[in-house]
Design a protein around this motif. Structure first.
Motif, PDB file in Angstrom:
ATOM      1  N   UNK A   9       0.832  -1.210   0.000  1.00 53.91           N
ATOM      2  CA  UNK A   9       0.000   0.000   0.000  1.00 53.91           C
ATOM      3  C   UNK A   9       0.859   1.250   0.000  1.00 53.91           C
ATOM      4  N   UNK A  10       0.341   2.332  -0.621  1.00 50.75           N
ATOM      5  CA  UNK A  10       1.088   3.585  -0.603  1.00 50.75           C
ATOM      6  C   UNK A  10       1.262   4.097   0.822  1.00 50.75           C
ATOM      7  N   UNK A  11       2.381   4.797   1.011  1.00 45.66           N
ATOM      8  CA  UNK A  11       2.677   5.384   2.314  1.00 45.66           C
ATOM      9  C   UNK A  11       2.400   6.887   2.213  1.00 45.66           C
ATOM     10  N   UNK A  12       1.621   7.416   3.146  1.00 46.84           N
ATOM     11  CA  UNK A  12       1.358   8.847   3.158  1.00 46.84           C
ATOM     12  C   UNK A  12      -0.008   9.194   2.607  1.00 46.84           C
ATOM     13  N   UNK A  13      -0.236  10.508   2.447  1.00 45.14           N
ATOM     14  CA  UNK A  13      -1.544  10.976   1.965  1.00 45.14           C
ATOM     15  C   UNK A  13      -1.476  11.349   0.492  1.00 45.14           C
ATOM     16  N   UNK A  14      -2.604  11.131  -0.175  1.00 38.97           N
ATOM     17  CA  UNK A  14      -2.690  11.471  -1.601  1.00 38.97           C
ATOM     18  C   UNK A  14      -2.782  12.987  -1.722  1.00 38.97           C
TER      19      UNK A  14
END
Ligand SMILES: CC(C)(COP(=O)(O)OP(=O)(O)OC[C@H]1O[C@@H](n2cnc3c(N)ncnc32)[C@H](O)[C@@H]1OP(=O)(O)O)[C@@H](O)C(=O)NCCC(=O)NCCS
Length: 132
Positions: A9-14
């Motif tokens: 999963x991506x790390x951080x905010x979009x």
């Protein structure tokens, strides 16, 4: 219990989402690395401006990795995480993700660390408040 074999999963905010267009290709027909770098700079500057409550400038980029090619038409999503706040600087981890067309699985295509400095109207450094 921790799930195993979870998709990454991506790390951080979009912070930024856009579409890779034919004009952004290199001579091989894949998306040009400089264009991706520019999206990462824009995406992380959105978070940096919010944290700094105003104007910022990019002062350094490190740990840049181009992990896999990006095809034309891919939806490019830029995820950012604030790693460190100094007196005037902010270090932001940036990941770019796309969905692989054949499998529709998410995949990380680039990552890097961007350092921004909060600046005033004259372009001089200013202190970043650590308050949220
Ligand atoms: C941003 C700028 C005003 C900073 O001026 P400066 O005299 O280098 O400022 P300082 O040396 O006081 O450094 C400011 C902060 O940046 C950090 N920094 C500076 N160079 C850095 C580097 N290469 N890597 C990581 N951090 C760096 C310093 O550690 C310091 O952090 P802190 O205040 O949190 O302790 C100046 O470098 C500048 O105008 N650069 C051009 C910015 C630009 O045009 N960017 C591209 C387009 S947006």
């Amino acid at each position: 219990m921790t799930e195993i074999n979870q998709p990454p999963e991506p790390r951080g905010e979009l912070t930024l989402q856009t579409i890779a267009m034919p004009k952004d290709t290199n001579s091989s027909g894949d998306i040009f690395g400089g264009w991706l770098l520019s999206q990462m700079d824009l995406g992380s500057s959105i978070l940096a401006q919010r944290v700094a409550k105003g104007r910022v400038a990019t002062v350094a980029i490190s740990e840049m990795s181009f992990l896999r090619p990006v095809p034309v038409g891919a939806i490019v999503s830029c995820y950012c995480e604030l790693m460190q706040v100094g007196s005037s600087s902010m270090t932001i981890n940036v990941e770019v993700w796309i969905n692989i067309e054949s499998t529709n699985e998410p995949a990380k295509v680039t990552e890097g660390q961007f350092v921004f400095v909060a600046i005033d109207e004259r372009g001089k450094t200013r202190t970043v408040s650590k308050d949220k």
